[in-house]
Scaffold this motif. Structure first.
Motif, short mmCIF file in Angstrom:
data_model
loop_
_atom_site.label_atom_id
_atom_site.label_comp_id
_atom_site.label_asym_id
_atom_site.label_seq_id
_atom_site.Cartn_x
_atom_site.Cartn_y
_atom_site.Cartn_z
N TYR A 99 1.09 -1.21 -0.15
CA TYR A 99 -0.05 -0.01 0.04
C TYR A 99 0.86 1.31 0.04
O TYR A 99 1.73 1.34 1.00
CB TYR A 99 -1.03 0.05 1.10
CG TYR A 99 -1.80 1.21 1.45
CD1 TYR A 99 -2.71 1.70 0.54
CD2 TYR A 99 -1.29 2.11 2.28
CE1 TYR A 99 -3.41 2.53 0.77
CE2 TYR A 99 -2.05 3.48 2.77
CZ TYR A 99 -3.21 3.54 1.59
OH TYR A 99 -3.87 4.67 1.98
N VAL A 113 0.59 5.38 0.32
CA VAL A 113 -0.25 6.45 1.15
C VAL A 113 -0.28 7.50 0.14
O VAL A 113 -1.53 8.03 -0.10
CB VAL A 113 0.41 7.01 2.35
CG1 VAL A 113 -0.13 8.11 2.91
CG2 VAL A 113 0.87 5.70 3.50
N ASP A 166 -2.57 6.27 -2.50
CA ASP A 166 -3.91 5.44 -2.12
C ASP A 166 -3.83 4.28 -2.90
O ASP A 166 -5.10 3.96 -3.29
CB ASP A 166 -5.26 6.21 -2.17
CG ASP A 166 -6.19 5.39 -1.30
OD1 ASP A 166 -5.94 4.77 -0.32
OD2 ASP A 166 -7.48 5.72 -1.68
N HIS A 211 -3.73 0.16 -3.61
CA HIS A 211 -3.38 -1.12 -2.94
C HIS A 211 -2.92 -2.39 -3.96
O HIS A 211 -3.61 -2.25 -5.14
CB HIS A 211 -4.95 -1.59 -2.15
CG HIS A 211 -5.36 -0.83 -1.16
ND1 HIS A 211 -5.80 0.55 -1.61
CD2 HIS A 211 -5.62 -0.85 0.15
CE1 HIS A 211 -6.30 1.23 -0.60
NE2 HIS A 211 -5.97 0.28 0.50
N SER A 252 -6.08 0.54 4.62
CA SER A 252 -5.15 1.67 4.77
C SER A 252 -4.63 1.61 6.24
O SER A 252 -3.49 2.40 6.41
CB SER A 252 -5.87 2.94 4.35
OG SER A 252 -6.99 3.16 4.99
#
Length: 468
Positions: free
Chosen positions: A81, A83, A86, A88, A98
Protein backbone atom coordinates in the motif's frame (compact mmCIF):
# COMPACT_ATOMS: atom_id res chain seq x y z
CA UNK A 1 -0.92 -16.81 -4.64
CA UNK A 2 2.06 -14.67 -3.74
CA UNK A 3 2.62 -11.29 -5.35
CA UNK A 4 6.25 -10.61 -6.26
CA UNK A 5 7.99 -7.24 -6.26
CA UNK A 6 8.13 -7.40 -10.08
CA UNK A 7 4.37 -7.77 -10.29
CA UNK A 8 3.99 -4.62 -8.18
CA UNK A 9 5.86 -2.63 -10.84
CA UNK A 10 3.70 -3.56 -13.84
CA UNK A 11 1.57 -0.64 -15.06
CA UNK A 12 2.09 1.52 -12.00
CA UNK A 13 4.18 4.43 -13.22
CA UNK A 14 3.45 6.88 -10.33
CA UNK A 15 5.28 4.65 -7.84
CA UNK A 16 7.77 2.67 -9.91
CA UNK A 17 10.65 4.30 -8.05
CA UNK A 18 9.29 3.09 -4.73
CA UNK A 19 8.77 -0.42 -6.07
CA UNK A 20 12.29 -0.48 -7.46
CA UNK A 21 13.38 0.14 -3.89
CA UNK A 22 11.06 -2.65 -2.74
CA UNK A 23 12.79 -5.00 -5.19
CA UNK A 24 16.12 -4.18 -3.55
CA UNK A 25 15.02 -5.61 -0.24
CA UNK A 26 18.42 -7.05 0.53
CA UNK A 27 19.81 -3.53 1.00
CA UNK A 28 17.30 -2.48 3.63
CA UNK A 29 18.44 -1.89 7.18
CA UNK A 30 15.92 -3.74 9.36
CA UNK A 31 14.81 -2.06 12.55
CA UNK A 32 12.20 -3.12 15.05
CA UNK A 33 9.68 -1.20 17.07
CA UNK A 34 7.84 -2.15 20.21
CA UNK A 35 4.89 0.08 19.29
CA UNK A 36 3.47 -1.72 16.26
CA UNK A 37 1.46 -4.81 17.24
CA UNK A 38 -0.42 -7.40 15.20
CA UNK A 39 -3.45 -9.23 16.57
CA UNK A 40 -5.00 -12.26 14.85
CA UNK A 41 -8.79 -12.14 14.64
CA UNK A 42 -9.87 -14.80 15.42
CA UNK A 43 -6.81 -15.83 17.46
CA UNK A 44 -7.32 -19.45 16.41
CA UNK A 45 -8.31 -20.06 12.79
CA UNK A 46 -9.59 -23.22 11.10
CA UNK A 47 -9.14 -24.23 7.46
CA UNK A 48 -11.69 -22.45 5.26
CA UNK A 49 -12.11 -19.44 7.58
CA UNK A 50 -10.96 -15.85 7.05
CA UNK A 51 -8.34 -14.32 9.33
CA UNK A 52 -7.58 -10.64 9.95
CA UNK A 53 -4.08 -9.44 10.84
CA UNK A 54 -5.25 -6.42 12.85
CA UNK A 55 -2.52 -3.76 13.08
CA UNK A 56 -2.36 -1.27 15.93
CA UNK A 57 -0.17 1.81 16.45
CA UNK A 58 0.92 2.19 12.84
CA UNK A 59 3.72 4.83 12.65
CA UNK A 60 2.82 8.28 11.33
CA UNK A 61 4.12 9.99 8.16
CA UNK A 62 4.52 6.74 6.24
CA UNK A 63 5.04 6.52 2.50
CA UNK A 64 4.21 2.82 2.15
CA UNK A 65 3.93 -0.51 3.92
CA UNK A 66 4.47 -4.04 2.65
CA UNK A 67 3.24 -7.41 3.89
CA UNK A 68 5.43 -10.42 3.15
CA UNK A 69 5.34 -14.11 3.95
CA UNK A 70 8.14 -15.29 6.24
CA UNK A 71 10.48 -13.44 8.58
CA UNK A 72 13.69 -13.18 6.56
CA UNK A 73 12.78 -13.82 2.90
CA UNK A 74 11.86 -10.26 1.94
CA UNK A 75 11.12 -11.12 -1.70
CA UNK A 76 7.91 -13.01 -0.87
CA UNK A 77 5.70 -9.91 -0.90
CA UNK A 78 1.95 -10.54 -0.81
CA UNK A 79 0.48 -7.03 -0.44
CA UNK A 80 1.59 -3.36 -0.73
CA UNK A 81 0.00 0.00 0.00
CA UNK A 82 1.30 3.47 -0.91
CA UNK A 83 -0.08 6.37 1.10
CA UNK A 84 0.43 9.21 -1.41
CA UNK A 85 -1.38 7.47 -4.27
CA UNK A 86 -3.78 5.45 -2.08
CA UNK A 87 -2.89 2.39 -4.16
CA UNK A 88 -3.51 -1.13 -2.91
CA UNK A 89 -1.79 -4.14 -4.51
CA UNK A 90 -2.76 -7.63 -3.41
CA UNK A 91 -4.08 -10.91 -4.81
CA UNK A 92 -7.66 -12.20 -4.87
CA UNK A 93 -7.25 -14.01 -1.53
CA UNK A 94 -6.05 -10.94 0.38
CA UNK A 95 -7.68 -7.66 1.33
CA UNK A 96 -5.41 -4.80 2.38
CA UNK A 97 -6.58 -1.85 4.47
CA UNK A 98 -5.09 1.63 4.79
CA UNK A 99 -4.54 1.17 8.55
CA UNK A 100 -2.03 -1.61 7.78
CA UNK A 101 -4.34 -4.54 8.50
CA UNK A 102 -4.47 -7.54 6.16
CA UNK A 103 -7.28 -10.04 5.61
CA UNK A 104 -6.58 -13.50 4.19
CA UNK A 105 -9.64 -15.33 2.92
CA UNK A 106 -10.32 -19.06 2.98
CA UNK A 107 -7.06 -20.06 4.68
CA UNK A 108 -5.43 -23.44 4.08
CA UNK A 109 -2.53 -25.34 5.61
CA UNK A 110 -0.27 -23.73 2.97
CA UNK A 111 -0.89 -20.37 4.68
CA UNK A 112 0.76 -21.59 7.89
CA UNK A 113 3.80 -19.34 8.24
CA UNK A 114 5.21 -16.14 9.69
CA UNK A 115 3.83 -12.89 8.24
CA UNK A 116 5.83 -9.67 8.39
CA UNK A 117 4.67 -6.06 8.09
CA UNK A 118 7.32 -3.46 7.12
CA UNK A 119 6.67 0.27 6.98
CA UNK A 120 8.69 2.94 5.12
CA UNK A 121 9.18 6.70 5.19
CA UNK A 122 9.63 9.10 2.26
CA UNK A 123 13.32 8.17 2.04
CA UNK A 124 12.39 4.50 1.51
CA UNK A 125 13.90 3.72 4.91
CA UNK A 126 12.44 1.05 7.14
CA UNK A 127 10.47 2.58 10.01
CA UNK A 128 9.22 -0.63 11.63
CA UNK A 129 9.31 -4.41 11.17
CA UNK A 130 6.75 -6.58 12.95
CA UNK A 131 6.09 -10.30 12.53
CA UNK A 132 3.47 -12.74 13.73
CA UNK A 133 2.81 -16.44 13.17
CA UNK A 134 -0.35 -17.89 11.63
CA UNK A 135 -1.22 -21.43 12.63
CA UNK A 136 -4.05 -23.04 10.68
CA UNK A 137 -5.95 -25.72 12.56
CA UNK A 138 -7.76 -28.63 10.98
CA UNK A 139 -10.33 -28.13 13.74
CA UNK A 140 -10.39 -26.62 17.23
CA UNK A 141 -10.99 -28.29 20.55
CA UNK A 142 -13.63 -26.19 22.30
CA UNK A 143 -13.02 -27.78 25.70
CA UNK A 144 -9.48 -26.55 26.21
CA UNK A 145 -7.92 -23.35 27.47
CA UNK A 146 -6.35 -20.89 25.10
CA UNK A 147 -6.17 -18.07 27.65
CA UNK A 148 -6.55 -18.94 31.31
CA UNK A 149 -5.03 -18.19 34.68
CA UNK A 150 -4.38 -21.90 35.18
CA UNK A 151 -0.71 -22.50 34.41
CA UNK A 152 0.86 -25.89 33.61
CA UNK A 153 2.08 -27.73 36.69
CA UNK A 154 4.33 -30.77 37.12
CA UNK A 155 4.15 -33.61 39.61
CA UNK A 156 7.10 -35.87 40.44
CA UNK A 157 5.98 -39.49 40.79
CA UNK A 158 7.23 -40.60 43.27
CA UNK A 159 8.07 -37.45 45.24
CA UNK A 160 11.30 -39.09 46.52
CA UNK A 161 12.90 -41.61 44.18
CA UNK A 162 15.64 -44.10 45.06
CA UNK A 163 18.79 -44.57 43.02
CA UNK A 164 18.28 -47.16 40.29
CA UNK A 165 14.52 -46.63 40.15
CA UNK A 166 12.51 -44.54 37.67
CA UNK A 167 10.59 -41.29 38.05
CA UNK A 168 7.98 -39.71 35.84
CA UNK A 169 7.45 -35.95 35.74
CA UNK A 170 3.74 -35.79 35.00
CA UNK A 171 2.29 -32.59 33.52
CA UNK A 172 -1.09 -31.11 34.44
CA UNK A 173 -3.05 -28.25 32.81
CA UNK A 174 -1.21 -28.47 29.49
CA UNK A 175 -2.84 -26.19 26.86
CA UNK A 176 -5.13 -27.72 24.26
CA UNK A 177 -3.52 -25.67 21.47
CA UNK A 178 -0.19 -27.38 22.13
CA UNK A 179 2.33 -27.23 19.29
CA UNK A 180 5.33 -28.63 21.12
CA UNK A 181 7.34 -28.64 24.34
CA UNK A 182 10.92 -28.93 25.60
CA UNK A 183 12.50 -30.20 28.82
CA UNK A 184 15.58 -28.67 30.44
CA UNK A 185 17.78 -29.81 33.34
CA UNK A 186 17.86 -26.87 35.73
CA UNK A 187 15.80 -23.72 36.21
CA UNK A 188 16.79 -22.03 32.93
CA UNK A 189 16.17 -22.79 29.25
CA UNK A 190 19.69 -22.60 27.89
CA UNK A 191 20.44 -24.79 24.88
CA UNK A 192 23.21 -26.80 26.60
CA UNK A 193 20.71 -27.78 29.33
CA UNK A 194 18.08 -29.12 26.92
CA UNK A 195 17.13 -32.77 27.43
CA UNK A 196 14.84 -32.92 24.42
CA UNK A 197 11.86 -31.46 22.61
CA UNK A 198 8.67 -32.96 21.21
CA UNK A 199 6.81 -31.71 18.11
CA UNK A 200 3.11 -32.59 18.22
CA UNK A 201 2.48 -32.31 14.47
CA UNK A 202 5.34 -34.67 13.66
CA UNK A 203 4.75 -36.96 16.66
CA UNK A 204 8.51 -37.11 17.13
CA UNK A 205 11.21 -36.34 19.69
CA UNK A 206 14.53 -34.57 19.19
CA UNK A 207 17.05 -34.91 22.02
CA UNK A 208 19.47 -32.22 23.16
CA UNK A 209 22.90 -31.91 24.80
CA UNK A 210 21.61 -32.84 28.30
CA UNK A 211 20.06 -36.13 27.10
CA UNK A 212 21.62 -39.11 28.93
CA UNK A 213 19.91 -41.92 27.03
CA UNK A 214 17.65 -42.70 30.00
CA UNK A 215 14.90 -40.14 29.25
CA UNK A 216 11.68 -40.61 27.31
CA UNK A 217 9.25 -37.87 26.20
CA UNK A 218 5.49 -38.44 25.97
CA UNK A 219 3.01 -36.54 23.81
CA UNK A 220 1.13 -35.28 26.91
CA UNK A 221 4.27 -33.37 27.99
CA UNK A 222 5.49 -35.85 30.61
CA UNK A 223 9.12 -36.92 31.02
CA UNK A 224 10.27 -40.39 32.18
CA UNK A 225 13.77 -40.86 33.62
CA UNK A 226 14.95 -44.45 34.13
CA UNK A 227 17.71 -45.80 36.36
CA UNK A 228 17.90 -42.56 38.37
CA UNK A 229 21.25 -41.47 39.85
CA UNK A 230 22.24 -38.73 42.28
CA UNK A 231 23.21 -36.58 39.29
CA UNK A 232 19.53 -36.49 38.29
CA UNK A 233 18.51 -34.71 41.51
CA UNK A 234 17.52 -31.06 41.24
CA UNK A 235 15.27 -28.72 39.32
CA UNK A 236 13.77 -29.38 35.89
CA UNK A 237 12.03 -26.90 33.60
CA UNK A 238 9.29 -27.55 31.05
CA UNK A 239 8.60 -25.00 28.32
CA UNK A 240 5.38 -25.49 26.32
CA UNK A 241 4.64 -23.72 23.04
CA UNK A 242 1.12 -23.12 21.76
CA UNK A 243 -0.04 -22.78 18.18
CA UNK A 244 -0.37 -19.05 18.89
CA UNK A 245 3.43 -19.08 19.44
CA UNK A 246 3.01 -18.14 23.11
CA UNK A 247 5.09 -20.09 25.61
CA UNK A 248 4.67 -21.03 29.27
CA UNK A 249 7.08 -22.56 31.75
CA UNK A 250 6.73 -24.85 34.76
CA UNK A 251 9.26 -26.31 37.19
CA UNK A 252 9.63 -29.41 39.32
CA UNK A 253 12.23 -30.82 41.74
CA UNK A 254 13.48 -34.41 41.78
CA UNK A 255 14.64 -35.66 45.21
CA UNK A 256 16.88 -38.74 45.03
CA UNK A 257 17.51 -41.03 48.01
CA UNK A 258 20.70 -43.07 48.31
CA UNK A 259 19.13 -46.54 48.10
CA UNK A 260 15.81 -48.26 47.26
CA UNK A 261 15.02 -48.44 50.97
CA UNK A 262 15.61 -44.79 51.77
CA UNK A 263 12.92 -43.49 49.38
CA UNK A 264 10.40 -45.09 51.72
CA UNK A 265 12.24 -43.93 54.86
CA UNK A 266 14.10 -40.65 54.15
CA UNK A 267 15.36 -40.49 57.74
CA UNK A 268 17.92 -43.20 56.91
CA UNK A 269 19.55 -40.94 54.33
CA UNK A 270 22.05 -38.19 55.04
CA UNK A 271 20.63 -35.81 52.44
CA UNK A 272 18.43 -32.86 53.32
CA UNK A 273 14.91 -33.69 52.10
CA UNK A 274 11.42 -32.28 52.54
CA UNK A 275 8.17 -34.21 52.43
CA UNK A 276 4.66 -32.70 52.18
CA UNK A 277 2.19 -34.36 54.57
CA UNK A 278 -0.33 -34.82 53.07
CA UNK A 279 0.83 -34.35 49.48
CA UNK A 280 -2.78 -33.98 48.29
CA UNK A 281 -4.85 -31.75 50.58
CA UNK A 282 -8.38 -30.45 50.49
CA UNK A 283 -9.05 -26.73 50.86
CA UNK A 284 -9.05 -25.72 54.51
CA UNK A 285 -6.78 -28.55 55.66
CA UNK A 286 -3.27 -28.18 57.08
CA UNK A 287 -0.09 -29.29 55.31
CA UNK A 288 3.16 -30.03 57.13
CA UNK A 289 6.37 -29.50 55.17
CA UNK A 290 8.27 -32.17 57.07
CA UNK A 291 12.07 -31.84 57.04
CA UNK A 292 14.33 -34.90 57.11
CA UNK A 293 18.05 -34.85 57.90
CA UNK A 294 18.37 -31.23 58.96
CA UNK A 295 22.12 -30.46 58.98
CA UNK A 296 23.92 -30.11 62.30
CA UNK A 297 25.64 -26.97 63.65
CA UNK A 298 23.22 -24.68 61.86
CA UNK A 299 23.29 -20.92 62.03
CA UNK A 300 19.88 -20.50 60.42
CA UNK A 301 17.31 -21.85 57.98
CA UNK A 302 14.85 -19.98 55.75
CA UNK A 303 11.61 -20.93 54.00
CA UNK A 304 10.43 -19.41 50.69
CA UNK A 305 7.10 -20.01 48.91
CA UNK A 306 8.87 -20.16 45.55
CA UNK A 307 11.94 -21.70 43.95
CA UNK A 308 13.39 -18.17 43.89
CA UNK A 309 15.13 -17.05 47.09
CA UNK A 310 14.21 -13.37 47.15
CA UNK A 311 12.71 -11.29 50.00
CA UNK A 312 9.30 -11.11 48.32
CA UNK A 313 8.89 -14.88 48.65
CA UNK A 314 10.38 -15.26 52.14
CA UNK A 315 8.00 -16.85 54.63
CA UNK A 316 10.22 -17.12 57.67
CA UNK A 317 13.86 -17.13 58.81
CA UNK A 318 14.79 -19.01 61.97
CA UNK A 319 18.09 -18.18 63.70
CA UNK A 320 19.02 -21.43 65.45
CA UNK A 321 21.75 -20.12 67.76
CA UNK A 322 19.70 -17.20 69.11
CA UNK A 323 16.29 -18.90 68.77
CA UNK A 324 14.92 -15.90 66.87
CA UNK A 325 12.08 -16.16 64.35
CA UNK A 326 11.68 -13.45 61.69
CA UNK A 327 8.60 -13.58 59.48
CA UNK A 328 8.89 -12.35 55.89
CA UNK A 329 6.65 -10.77 53.25
CA UNK A 330 5.08 -14.13 52.27
CA UNK A 331 3.92 -14.92 55.80
CA UNK A 332 0.18 -15.67 55.69
CA UNK A 333 -0.51 -15.16 59.41
CA UNK A 334 -1.42 -18.80 59.94
CA UNK A 335 1.94 -20.59 59.60
CA UNK A 336 4.01 -22.28 62.30
CA UNK A 337 7.76 -22.97 62.11
CA UNK A 338 9.55 -25.58 64.24
CA UNK A 339 13.14 -25.86 65.40
CA UNK A 340 13.35 -29.13 63.45
CA UNK A 341 13.06 -27.06 60.27
CA UNK A 342 9.52 -28.17 59.46
CA UNK A 343 6.83 -25.66 58.50
CA UNK A 344 3.09 -26.06 59.14
CA UNK A 345 0.71 -24.33 56.69
CA UNK A 346 -2.82 -24.10 58.07
CA UNK A 347 -6.08 -23.59 56.21
CA UNK A 348 -4.50 -24.00 52.77
CA UNK A 349 -6.12 -22.79 49.54
CA UNK A 350 -5.45 -23.53 45.87
CA UNK A 351 -3.17 -20.47 45.75
CA UNK A 352 -0.90 -22.12 48.34
CA UNK A 353 -0.23 -25.11 46.06
CA UNK A 354 3.20 -24.26 44.68
CA UNK A 355 6.89 -25.03 45.11
CA UNK A 356 8.50 -24.27 48.48
CA UNK A 357 12.24 -23.94 49.13
CA UNK A 358 14.13 -24.59 52.36
CA UNK A 359 17.64 -23.12 52.61
CA UNK A 360 20.01 -23.96 55.48
CA UNK A 361 23.28 -22.31 56.55
CA UNK A 362 25.73 -24.00 58.96
CA UNK A 363 28.68 -22.65 60.97
CA UNK A 364 31.05 -23.46 58.09
CA UNK A 365 28.84 -21.28 55.85
CA UNK A 366 27.79 -24.31 53.80
CA UNK A 367 24.41 -23.82 52.15
CA UNK A 368 22.01 -26.68 51.42
CA UNK A 369 18.63 -26.43 49.70
CA UNK A 370 15.62 -28.71 49.32
CA UNK A 371 12.33 -28.09 47.55
CA UNK A 372 8.89 -29.59 47.87
CA UNK A 373 5.44 -29.27 46.26
CA UNK A 374 1.96 -30.16 47.40
CA UNK A 375 -1.46 -29.98 45.75
CA UNK A 376 -4.79 -28.62 46.94
CA UNK A 377 -7.89 -30.23 45.45
CA UNK A 378 -11.53 -29.24 45.39
CA UNK A 379 -14.15 -32.00 45.03
CA UNK A 380 -14.70 -32.58 41.31
CA UNK A 381 -18.00 -31.60 39.73
CA UNK A 382 -19.95 -33.91 37.48
CA UNK A 383 -18.98 -33.36 33.83
CA UNK A 384 -21.26 -33.58 30.81
CA UNK A 385 -20.67 -34.53 27.18
CA UNK A 386 -21.39 -32.37 24.13
CA UNK A 387 -21.58 -33.84 20.62
CA UNK A 388 -20.68 -31.96 17.43
CA UNK A 389 -21.30 -33.52 14.01
CA UNK A 390 -19.42 -32.19 10.97
CA UNK A 391 -19.14 -33.16 7.31
CA UNK A 392 -16.08 -32.08 5.32
CA UNK A 393 -15.42 -33.28 1.76
CA UNK A 394 -18.14 -35.93 2.10
CA UNK A 395 -16.36 -37.44 5.13
CA UNK A 396 -18.39 -37.35 8.32
CA UNK A 397 -16.72 -36.66 11.66
CA UNK A 398 -18.02 -36.44 15.21
CA UNK A 399 -16.44 -34.68 18.19
CA UNK A 400 -17.27 -35.52 21.82
CA UNK A 401 -16.40 -32.86 24.39
CA UNK A 402 -16.09 -33.59 28.11
CA UNK A 403 -17.11 -30.28 29.69
CA UNK A 404 -15.84 -29.66 33.22
CA UNK A 405 -14.81 -26.54 35.18
CA UNK A 406 -12.14 -28.48 37.10
CA UNK A 407 -8.39 -28.27 36.44
CA UNK A 408 -5.54 -30.58 37.41
CA UNK A 409 -7.63 -33.63 36.54
CA UNK A 410 -7.32 -36.72 34.37
CA UNK A 411 -10.04 -37.73 31.91
CA UNK A 412 -11.03 -41.19 30.66
CA UNK A 413 -13.54 -42.02 27.91
CA UNK A 414 -15.91 -44.99 27.94
CA UNK A 415 -17.79 -46.50 24.99
CA UNK A 416 -20.72 -48.80 25.77
CA UNK A 417 -19.52 -48.97 29.42
CA UNK A 418 -16.02 -50.11 28.41
CA UNK A 419 -12.79 -48.16 28.53
CA UNK A 420 -12.46 -46.68 25.05
CA UNK A 421 -9.63 -48.16 23.00
CA UNK A 422 -8.47 -45.53 20.45
CA UNK A 423 -8.12 -46.43 16.79
CA UNK A 424 -6.28 -44.71 13.93
CA UNK A 425 -9.49 -42.79 13.14
CA UNK A 426 -9.67 -41.33 16.66
CA UNK A 427 -7.91 -38.22 17.97
CA UNK A 428 -7.72 -37.18 21.64
CA UNK A 429 -6.97 -33.58 22.62
CA UNK A 430 -3.81 -33.07 24.73
CA UNK A 431 -5.78 -33.15 28.00
CA UNK A 432 -8.14 -35.84 26.63
CA UNK A 433 -11.15 -33.58 27.18
CA UNK A 434 -11.94 -33.87 23.46
CA UNK A 435 -12.49 -37.05 21.43
CA UNK A 436 -12.78 -36.80 17.64
CA UNK A 437 -13.70 -39.70 15.34
CA UNK A 438 -13.09 -39.19 11.63
CA UNK A 439 -14.77 -41.05 8.78
CA UNK A 440 -17.34 -42.49 11.20
CA UNK A 441 -18.70 -45.98 10.71
CA UNK A 442 -21.65 -47.97 11.97
CA UNK A 443 -19.54 -49.61 14.70
CA UNK A 444 -18.98 -46.16 16.25
CA UNK A 445 -22.67 -45.94 17.22
CA UNK A 446 -23.37 -46.38 20.93
CA UNK A 447 -23.15 -44.74 24.35
CA UNK A 448 -20.28 -42.41 25.29
CA UNK A 449 -19.37 -40.97 28.67
CA UNK A 450 -16.33 -39.41 30.33
CA UNK A 451 -14.93 -39.75 33.85
CA UNK A 452 -12.88 -36.98 35.52
CA UNK A 453 -10.53 -37.72 38.45
CA UNK A 454 -8.43 -35.34 40.55
CA UNK A 455 -5.04 -36.08 42.15
CA UNK A 456 -6.68 -37.14 45.40
CA UNK A 457 -8.66 -39.86 43.59
CA UNK A 458 -12.05 -38.12 43.72
CA UNK A 459 -13.88 -39.10 40.52
CA UNK A 460 -17.20 -38.36 38.83
CA UNK A 461 -18.72 -39.69 35.60
CA UNK A 462 -20.93 -37.89 33.14
CA UNK A 463 -24.35 -39.14 32.17
CA UNK A 464 -24.08 -41.39 29.10
CA UNK A 465 -24.97 -39.84 25.75
CA UNK A 466 -26.02 -41.89 22.74
CA UNK A 467 -24.70 -41.26 19.24
CA UNK A 468 -26.09 -41.01 16.66
Amino acid sequence: MEVSALLFCQGCAPWQGLLLTVSLLACWHLSTTSEVTIELVPPQVVEGEDVLFLVRNLPENLTAFVWSKGRTNRKRGIALYTVASDIHVHSDRETLYSNGSLMIHNVTQKDRNYYTLRTFNKHAETVSTTSTFLHVNLFLWNCGRFVTSSQPSIESLPSIVAEGQQVILHVHNIPENLQGFAWFKGMTVFRHLEIGRYIIGRNSSVFGPAYSGREKLYSDGSLLIENVTQKDAGLYTLRVLGTDMKSEEAHVEIQVADSPFQCCNPTTSSKLMVEAVPRYAAEGESVLLLVHNLPEELISFTWYNSMYRVPTFKIVEYHVIWNITTWGDAYRGRDTVYASGSLLLQNVTEEDARMYTLETLNVNYTVQRARVQFYVNKPVTQPFVLITDTTVNVHRSVTFTCVTPDIGISILWFFNSRNLQPTERMTLSPTKCGLRIDNVRSEDAGEYRCVVTNRAGDAKASQPVRWP
